[in-house]
Scaffold this motif. Structure first.
Motif, short mmCIF file in Angstrom:
data_model
loop_
_atom_site.label_atom_id
_atom_site.label_comp_id
_atom_site.label_asym_id
_atom_site.label_seq_id
_atom_site.Cartn_x
_atom_site.Cartn_y
_atom_site.Cartn_z
N LYS A 1145 0.83 -1.19 0.00
CA LYS A 1145 0.00 0.00 0.00
C LYS A 1145 0.87 1.25 0.00
N TRP A 1146 0.37 2.28 -0.70
CA TRP A 1146 1.03 3.59 -0.72
C TRP A 1146 0.33 4.50 0.30
N PHE A 1147 1.10 5.35 0.97
CA PHE A 1147 0.53 6.28 1.94
C PHE A 1147 1.23 7.64 1.76
N LEU A 1148 0.49 8.69 2.15
CA LEU A 1148 1.03 10.05 2.01
C LEU A 1148 2.14 10.26 3.04
N GLN A 1149 3.29 10.68 2.54
CA GLN A 1149 4.44 10.92 3.42
C GLN A 1149 4.69 12.42 3.58
N THR A 1150 4.58 13.16 2.49
CA THR A 1150 4.80 14.61 2.55
C THR A 1150 3.71 15.27 1.71
N VAL A 1151 3.09 16.33 2.25
CA VAL A 1151 1.96 16.96 1.56
C VAL A 1151 2.26 18.44 1.33
N ASN A 1152 1.55 18.97 0.32
CA ASN A 1152 1.52 20.41 0.05
C ASN A 1152 2.93 21.01 -0.10
N ILE A 1153 3.69 20.44 -1.00
CA ILE A 1153 4.99 21.04 -1.34
C ILE A 1153 4.73 22.05 -2.45
N SER A 1154 4.89 23.33 -2.15
CA SER A 1154 4.55 24.36 -3.14
C SER A 1154 5.52 24.30 -4.31
N GLN A 1155 5.03 24.75 -5.45
CA GLN A 1155 5.84 24.67 -6.66
C GLN A 1155 7.09 25.55 -6.56
N PRO A 1156 6.99 26.78 -6.05
CA PRO A 1156 8.23 27.59 -5.95
C PRO A 1156 9.26 26.97 -5.01
N SER A 1157 8.80 26.41 -3.87
CA SER A 1157 9.76 25.86 -2.90
C SER A 1157 10.42 24.60 -3.41
N ALA A 1158 9.84 23.96 -4.43
CA ALA A 1158 10.39 22.70 -4.92
C ALA A 1158 11.41 22.91 -6.03
N VAL A 1159 11.59 24.14 -6.51
CA VAL A 1159 12.54 24.38 -7.60
C VAL A 1159 13.95 24.14 -7.10
N LEU A 1160 14.70 23.31 -7.82
CA LEU A 1160 16.07 22.98 -7.42
C LEU A 1160 16.99 24.13 -7.75
N VAL A 1161 17.79 24.50 -6.76
CA VAL A 1161 18.73 25.61 -6.97
C VAL A 1161 19.75 25.20 -8.02
N GLY A 1162 19.90 26.07 -9.02
CA GLY A 1162 20.89 25.81 -10.07
C GLY A 1162 20.32 25.10 -11.27
N ASP A 1163 19.10 24.57 -11.18
CA ASP A 1163 18.50 23.88 -12.32
C ASP A 1163 16.99 24.09 -12.24
N SER A 1164 16.49 25.05 -13.02
CA SER A 1164 15.07 25.41 -12.93
C SER A 1164 14.17 24.33 -13.49
N ASN A 1165 14.72 23.38 -14.24
CA ASN A 1165 13.89 22.30 -14.79
C ASN A 1165 13.70 21.14 -13.81
N LYS A 1166 14.43 21.15 -12.71
CA LYS A 1166 14.35 20.07 -11.72
C LYS A 1166 13.58 20.54 -10.49
N ARG A 1167 12.98 19.56 -9.81
CA ARG A 1167 12.28 19.83 -8.56
C ARG A 1167 12.87 18.94 -7.48
N SER A 1168 12.81 19.43 -6.22
CA SER A 1168 13.45 18.70 -5.13
C SER A 1168 12.63 18.87 -3.85
N ALA A 1169 12.65 17.84 -3.00
CA ALA A 1169 12.00 17.92 -1.68
C ALA A 1169 12.65 16.91 -0.76
N ILE A 1170 12.64 17.23 0.54
CA ILE A 1170 13.19 16.32 1.56
C ILE A 1170 12.02 15.62 2.26
N VAL A 1171 12.11 14.31 2.32
CA VAL A 1171 11.11 13.49 3.01
C VAL A 1171 11.72 13.06 4.34
N ASP A 1172 11.09 13.42 5.45
CA ASP A 1172 11.65 13.09 6.76
C ASP A 1172 10.66 12.26 7.57
#
Length: 1557
Positions: A1145-1172
């Protein structure tokens, strides 16, 4: 096949010219076509060329080779390989398959190594080093471009329309068109097995007119008819032979079918007679293999003559060998009998049986029901005894065997594999070590020898005793029945005699003489039969005893001779003594019974004499004597029975004493045997003592302390004998079973009609040991692995043997890959007719015309499989056949050649009277006359020659290669009459049509660009302007593919012919370019635009764990991804889902990651987030979802799993509790941690407990601990029986390899309860009703002293007083601290006993005293009738009914009850009105507009009786109630101020449809 379509559309007109068609290239006197697309395999390319009269390329000259190389070098930029017709046939020989000519141009190869490659086909390939094309080799299964060629003289075959038998005739019905014979049933080789009265061979052909048939034999011209031999009968194509014999009828037969168009012949077929000789009469020396080794018995040679072959079977003594029942045996198809391992039990005489077998192939085999069969002389197998051993598994030398030895395609190919030996399950060490094995060879030897002896002795002697009992008991019973019958007969006869004496003395004397004489004779016969039967039974008993004891002695002799000798002396004496005793008993019985018979005879004789002397005295004397006779008979027979019982009882007692002595002697012998065995295997015993010390000691104590051996046997069964049986199953049984499954035959089929590639098939036979009785033998082919498995686990491959079968080693009878096709040719033209058959070895071809062989002459050239007629004439018409032959048979292909010559005609296909075309459009006017020779074409416009130039491909109006007229860019000036005129040497013909030019169709309202939200409907407009005289239709395409509006429910055309398209429930797959087509019969127009579907974003791409920049927290992960399709709107935020390795089964681990906050520094075509907040010791993988204003999109593909570093468990166990268990135990339970909360590997639990501390500040006990390893859920410890139901404090702490985790909260748990020591008192019962009683008692005190725990409830046991038994009592369980209970489901008017006992979790307490109680009489069995409902008030009704009376077996009636309820309710919700003994009652509180149901019943002490039936329905006035008048009566019985109604249901099956409005 794109190029074929092109050729049929373009090119010069065929007449007497020989120009190559368009896309064919001219060189010399041939035309060549280079087909890039479609790519084909060799056989597909070959068939494609041949379908149109051409052939794959065969290079005959150097200049032709140069032409091919230059063309490929200039035009093939991809440097492909190109198929030719060249093939490799073996032994370094190559041929052109199209012509059969050999290939001898060595210099055309790229290099010598290319000529030596393994491929079958010769292809053109490019050499980078030579910068040129040349020959090389490859496999024909590859798909490649190919080159076709055709002589210029035959290019008409590419352009010319396909002709049928109706071409040039007036026939339209194809079934009536004249044609030559065509064989559809070919005769088959026929073999006669044994003797038959009739044999037939059959052929059948179709044709118009119907063909006639003749048969010939041995290639003679003599026709077989009834005149030739009266045994012959010819029925159409069937030849029947009566009483066939080899001398007269064996030989080669051929069938001929002929009509006026020619003759065809069948392939020769053979009629043969099978022969099976006899085996030699010379005795063979015995086969003497060592025990526990493999063995072979060879079947003696036998002469035979048959295509069928021989089937072998074996039998041992009189029993046939069935290998399924004896799997360690295997009968090969060569007749040999194989043993994987022989033992002395296999000794004996074996016989080989040979039978002519009917095969599965499609041949005609006839004969008697009993086919010839022979049996050999005995073949003795004498196994040389050897010590028991385990033989290594080894595949026998002669395997793998292949049958048939020379396989022919289409036959069943059988591969046999067989292995010797018997080996147990092996691990990687290869040693025979099993942790489950308890004893070694010592125990096995002891079990097989002595235990088998003792068990056999017990079974045989026990069977002897039981058989004796059964036989003697039967003897006694038979004696009783016979003598009783004798007494009864005597009574009946004497009674009849007395009655007759009273009637008449003289008649009495005569009658009695006859009766008594008959009586005496009957008595003699009965007694004589009785004595004889007794003798036979006793004799059989003695003989059976002798046979059984003799078998016992013989079996004992083979095992322990010393022991048997002593036993023989004792047991022999025992048998002799028994024989003497029993013989004396029989003799005494005989003497007593004989004396009884004699005495009876004397008494009855005296009785007769006395009767004669005096009638009156006779009567009295007769009574006294007959009565005395009867009494004496009874006393004597009773004494006889008693004496028999005493003697047989003495015999049994003596037998027991003797056998007991025998057992005691056996005990002593066995004890000595054990001592000797201990000395011999002391080392083994020492090793065994560690595991079975307790067992050995117990056995010693039991053995020494028992006086009777039978007791010893029973005691030992639980440990020693049970263990021995288990050992036997695991080890001895394994040795026997391991002989099995070493023989497997696997059938492999080849498929006729498929090319036999020059490949090798590798078959591996592998013997693999698994669990006992399981083995694997696999056969692995080159295409796929075919494995035969018998449930194998833990496989270890012991031996492997391989056989390689080349596909060329499989022979085949010729079959045609290119059969002849019917030809309908013009006079004067050249015909190249080609047939081709595949076979191994290669076929030899022979051509026939009308049944006669064809040879080269002035106008016919025969080159192998090609027939060339250079200039066709009418004389060449006829039936032609191509015969392909090799050593395996002949196959024929037949076809008809029609050489045609007639003037042109348009009778079948005239031009249409008129045609329509659109302005600025194109049109083709077809001209399809029939003519031979092929005509010239001339087109006229309004009667004037159009002067069209042959081969013109650029003009607006041009003549096509097939004679059709093609016009482009039409204008009004092109309207008019067009005439096609055709002409050949025999005449001319013409046909005309009128062409009308109409307005051009065009799109007036083109499709518009649209956007639609997903799952919504979009409309794309499209409307066309067209000529009103034409019909218009709209069709649509999406991205160049037709839309099937009929099948796809998402699409719907616009209304009223507007041409628009609705897209309903639009999905992303519906977006793209839509093209609208407006079509009329003469032209069309189209326009396009796009549809965009708006919706949630597409799935993110490239999702992965970013390892280059790990997060600072080891319990977190960094996820990288790229955005997917936005689908029309920007992405607002993201969500990350996780999945662990422990769950799907899949479960929600991280929610509501905004699009601006997910932009990877140095590469605007990539997105990034930390799952803790990830859990330690768990492997995670992640996926990303994107969301926009339309919702969440499709999840991305998941990442790889990432495992978080382990740590001690952080979650304490929940639900800590316990209780129950065995007396004196403390049972503690908890909910195990789920894998995600275990923190890592090595999960376990630290369990702690202590007596509950009652006084704060004092410590009366310390914590006791125990570690439980594994994810367990409970733990029990012994605290002692004195601590029964004592409260403990318990806590549980999880731990793993990383340390101890967090402890649970302290819980309080009671130790196990003990059995209750008190019983309920003062138990009594009362009747409740006819089927229930009420039981009362004084409860047990719910204290620890009385209950040894907590009271759970009471159990009431009840059983019938008469005929019942407390051991079979029924038990009713009632929970709680109660003092009474009702027992239901009892019989009316029946006495029961009851008692009561208390119970807790430990079990039941003591039972109380029993108490009897009787149930009441039956409840009322009748039900009230004539139920009436009357008006009473605005909210009440009056119910009247006819009462009931009770019977004697029923309780007295107490009164009546009325039950009523709404129709929407269940009867269980009914209200009850008790009217006591009145026959009426008033129901109050009713509602208006509701239909009620009502039933009445009587009641008594026995319970409620039966209710009136069916239910009465009624309602109060008010509201509207629809009803069914066919099944309902409405009776108004109220006054005007008080209205109600009664609804009486007329039908038993109610179909009342009522609803409240």
């Amino acid at each position: 096949m794109f190029w074929i379509v092109v050729l049929m559309s373009f090119g010069p007109v065929w007449g007497q010219t020989y120009d190559c068609p368009q896309h064919w290239f001219d060189y010399g006197d041939h035309c060549y076509h280079f087909s890039f697309i479609p790519r084909k395999t060799y056989y597909e390319a070959k068939e494609l060329c041949e379908d149109y009269g051409a052939a794959l390329l065969s290079v005959e000259t150097t200049s032709e080779d140069v032409f091919i190389k230059n063309w490929l070098s200039q035009r093939d930029q991809s440097r492909n390989l190109w198929f030719t017709s060249g093939i490799y046939v073996g032994d370094g020989v190559f041929i052109w398959q199209s012509t059969g000519a050999p290939i001898d141009h060595q210099s055309y190869w790229i290099s010598a190594s290319d000529m030596l490659k393994t491929g079958t086909n010769v292809v053109y390939g490019y050499s980078g080093s030579k910068q040129s094309y040349g020959w090389t080799r490859t496999e024909g299964s590859h798909t490649l471009p190919f080159i076709c060629e055709i002589p210029k003289k035959e290019v008409y075959r590419i352009i010319q329309e396909k002709r049928e038998f109706s071409y040039g005739t007036s026939h339209v019905n194809p079934n009536l068109v004249p044609r030559g014979p065509e064989m559809y049933i070919d005769p088959m080789d026929t073999e006669i097995l044994g003797v038959t009265r009739l044999v037939f061979m059959e052929c059948a052909a179709k044709g118009q007119p119907q063909p006639t048939y003749i048969w010939t034999r041995n290639s003679s011209q003599i026709v077989i008819t009834a005149a030739t031999d009266t045994r012959y009968t010819l029925t159409n194509g069937r030849l029947s032979i009566q009483d066939p014999t080899e001398g007269k009828d064996a030989g080669q037969y051929q069938c001929e079918a002929e009509n006026r168009f020619g003759k065809i012949i069948s392939a020769p077929v053979l009629l043969s007679f099978a022969f099976l000789g006899g085996f030699t009469n010379v005795d063979r020396a015995p086969t003497r293999p060592d025990e526990f080794s493999g063995a072979i018995l060879e079947c003696p040679a036998i002469q035979s003559r048959s295509k069928v072959g021989i089937m072998y079977q074996w039998k041992r003594e009189r029993e046939f060998i069935i290998t399924d029942l004896s799997p360690y045996m295997f009968i090969s198809r060569d007749g040999k009998l194989y043993f994987s391992e022989v033992t002395r039990s296999d000794n004996g005489d074996y016989y080989c049986i040979a039978t002519l077998a009917s095969p599965s192939e499609s041949h005609n085999y006839v004969g008697s029901a009993q086919v010839p069969s022979r049996i050999s002389r005995e073949i003795n197998l004498d196994v040389i005894p050897q010590p028991s051993r385990e033989s290594a598994v080894q595949i026998q030398d002669s395997f793998i065997q292949v049958f048939p030895r020379i396989p022919i395609e289409g036959q069943t190919l059988v591969l046999e594999c067989f292995a010797y030996g018997s080996e147990q399950k092996t691990k990687s060490s290869g040693l025979i070590q099993t942790s489950k094995r308890k004893l070694s060879g010592f125990i096995q030897a002891s079990k097989r020898k002595f235990s088998g002896l003792i068990q056999t002795s017990k079974r045989k002697f026990s069977g002897l005793i039981h058989a004796s009992k059964r036989k003697f008991s039967g003897f006694i019973q038979a004696s009783k029945r016979k003598f009783s019958g004798f007494i009864q007969a005597s009574k009946r006869k004497c009674s009849g005699f007395i009655q007759a004496s009273k009637r008449k003395f003289s008649g009495f004397i005569q009658a009695n003489k006859r009766k008594c004489s008959g009586f005496i004779q009957a008595s003699k016969r009965k007694c004589s039969g009785f004595i004889q039967a007794s003798k036979r039974k006793c004799s059989g008993f003695i003989q059976a005893s002798k046979r059984k004891c003799s078998g016992f002695i013989q079996a004992s002799k083979r095992k322990f001779s010393g022991f048997i000798q002593a036993s023989k002396r004792k047991f022999s004496g025992f048998i002799q003594a028994n024989k003497r005793k029993f013989s004396g008993f029989i003799q005494a019985s005989k003497r007593k019974f004989s004396g009884f018979i004699q005495a009876s005879k004397r008494k009855c004789s005296g009785f007769i004499q006395a009767s004669k002397r005096k009638f009156s005295g006779f009567i009295q004397a007769s009574k006294r004597k007959c009565s005395g006779f009867i009494q004496a008979s009874k006393r004597k027979f009773s004494g006889f029975i008693q004496a028999s019982k005493r003697k047989f009882s003495g015999f049994i007692q003596a037998s027991k004493r003797k056998f007991s002595g025998f057992i005691q002697a056996s005990k002593r012998k066995f004890s000595g045997f054990i001592q000797a065995s201990k000395r011999k295997f002391s080392g083994f015993i020492q090793a065994s003592k560690r595991k079975f010390s307790g067992f050995i000691q117990a056995s010693k104590r039991k053995f020494s302390g028992k006086r009777k051996f039978s007791g010893f046997i029973q005691a030992s069964k639980r440990k020693f004998s049970g263990f021995i049986q288990a050992s036997k199953r695991k080890l001895s049984g394994f040795i026997q079973a391991s002989k099995r499954k070493f023989s497997v035959s696997v059938e492999s089929f080849t498929t006729p009609g498929q090319p036999l590639e020059d490949k090798m098939a590798a078959f591996l036979c592998r013997t693999i040991a698994g669990e006992p009785q399981k083995l694997l033998v696999s056969l692995i082919g080159y295409q796929e692995s075919t494995t035969v498995v018998a449930g194998v686990t833990d496989w270890v491959v012991h031996t492997i043997k391989e056989i390689r079968l080349g596909m060329k080693s499989i022979k085949t009878k010729p079959f045609f890959t290119l059969p002849l096709k019917n030809q309908h040719m013009d006079t004067g033209k050249q015909l190249s007719w080609r047939c081709e058959a595949r076979s191994k070895p290669l076929a030899v071809y022979t051509w026939y015309k009308n049944g006669q062989p064809l040879f080269n002459n002035s106008d016919v050239i025969v080159i192998r499989n090609t027939l060339v007629i250079q200039s066709l004439e009418k004389v060449h018409s006829g039936m032609y056949q191509c015969a392909a032959s090799n050593i395996h048979g002949t196959t024929m292909s037949s076809a008809q050649l029609r050489v045609l010559e007639f003037p042109p005609t348009f009778i079948k296909s005239p031009l249409p009277s008129s045609m329509m075309a659109a302005r600025l459009g194109n049109v083709t006017i077809a001209c399809n006359p029939e003519a031979a020779p092929y005509p010239k074409f001339l087109w006229l416009y309004r009667g004037t020659d159009m002067n069209l130039r042959e081969g013109d491909t650029t003009s607006r109006i041009r003549l096509l290669a097939n004679g059709n007229l093609h016009l482009t860019q039409l204008s009004d000036a092109d309207e008019g009459t067009y005439t096609c005129k055709v002409e050949n040497d025999l005449g001319s013909a013409m046909s005309s049509t009128h062409l009308k030019i109409l307005t051009r169709t065009f799109i007036s309202v083109p499709p518009l660009k649209r956007e639609v939200i997903i799952n919504s409907t979009a409309f794309i407009p499209c409307q066309a302007s067209f000529d009103p005289a034409l019909d218009l239709i709209y069709t649509w395409q999406l991205n160049g593919h037709d839309i099937d509006i009929q099948r796809d429910n998402n699409y719907q055309l616009g209304d009223r012919g507007r041409g628009g398209l609705y897209i309903r429930r639009a999905q992303f797959r519906h977006q793209g370019e839509y093209t609208c087509f407006a079509k009329t019969p003469v032209d069309q127009d189209f326009a396009s635009n796009t549809l965009t579907v708006l919706g949630p974003p597409g799935e993110p791409a490239g999702v992965h764990n970013y390892l280059a920049s790990p997060p600072p927290n080891p319990r977190s992960a960094r996820i990288i991804w790229s955005d997917g399709k936005r689908n029309g709107r920007p992405i607002n935020f993201y969500m990350i889902e996780a999945q662990t390795n422990y769950s799907s089964k899949w479960f929600l681990q991280t929610v509501n990651i905004s699009q601006p906050s997910a932009v990877l520094v140095g590469d605007s075509n990539k997105r990034s987030a930390i799952v803790d907040n990830l859990k330690p010791g768990v492997a995670y993988r992640f996926r990303v979802l994107a969301a926009n204003m339309y919702g969440f999109g499709t999840p991305s593909l998941p990442t790889d799993f990432k495992t978080i570093q382990g740590a001690p468990p952080e979650v304490p166990p929940e639900m800590v509790g316990g209780g129950g268990g065995k007396v004196g135990e403390l049972r503690m339970t908890w909910k195990p941690l789920p894998p995600e909360d275990q923190g890592g590997w090595g999960i376990g639990y630290l369990v702690e407990w202590k007596l509950r501390q009652i006084d704060i500040g004092t410590s009366r006990s310390t914590w006791a601990q125990a570690r439980v390893y594994g994810n367990k859920s409970e733990f029990s410890t012994t605290v002692g029986s004195e601590l029964t139901y004592v409260e403990y404090e318990v806590r549980v702490t999880p731990f793993n390899n990383f340390g101890d985790g967090k402890a649970s909260l302290t819980s309080f748990v009671y130790s196990a309860e003990g059995l209750p020591v008190s019983a309920p008192t003062k138990v009594y019962a009362n009747s409740y009703n006819s089927t229930a009683i009420s039981v009362h008692w004084t409860p047990v005190k719910n204290t620890i002293e009385s209950m040894k725990g907590r009271l759970r409830g009471y159990k009431v046991n009840y059983w019938l007083r008469e005929g019942g038994d407390e051991t079979h009592a029924t038990q009713a369980i009632f929970y709680g601290d109660i003092d009474r209970a009702i027992i239901i489901g009892l019989l009316p008017d029946t006495w029961y006993f009851v008692n009561v006992q208390v119970f807790n979790t430990a079990g039941n307490g003591q039972k109380s005293e029993k108490y009897p109680q009787e149930t009441d009489l039956y409840r009322p069995m009748l039900y009230p009738t004539e139920v009436q409902v009357h008006s009473h008030g605005s909210e009440s009704v009056k119910v009247t009914f006819r009462g009931i009376s009770t019977q004697v077996e029923e309780e007295p009636l107490r009164g009546y009850k009325i039950k009523y309820w709404e129709t929407s309710e269940d009867i269980r919700q009914a209200r009850t009105l008790d009217v006591e003994k009145a026959n009426e009652g008033v129901i109050y509180g009713l509602k208006k507009g509701i239909v009620y149901k009502l039933r009445v019943m009587g009641y008594s002490q026995g319970g409620e009786g039966k209710m009136s039936s069916p239910a009465t329905l009624f309602t109060m006035a008010g509201g509207s109630i629809p009803y069914d008048p066919t099944s309902t009566d409405i009776i108004a019985t109220a006054s005007s101020h008080s209205v109600s109604m009664k609804i009486t249901v007329i039908c038993v099956v109610v179909s009342l449809l009522l609803s409240i409005t």
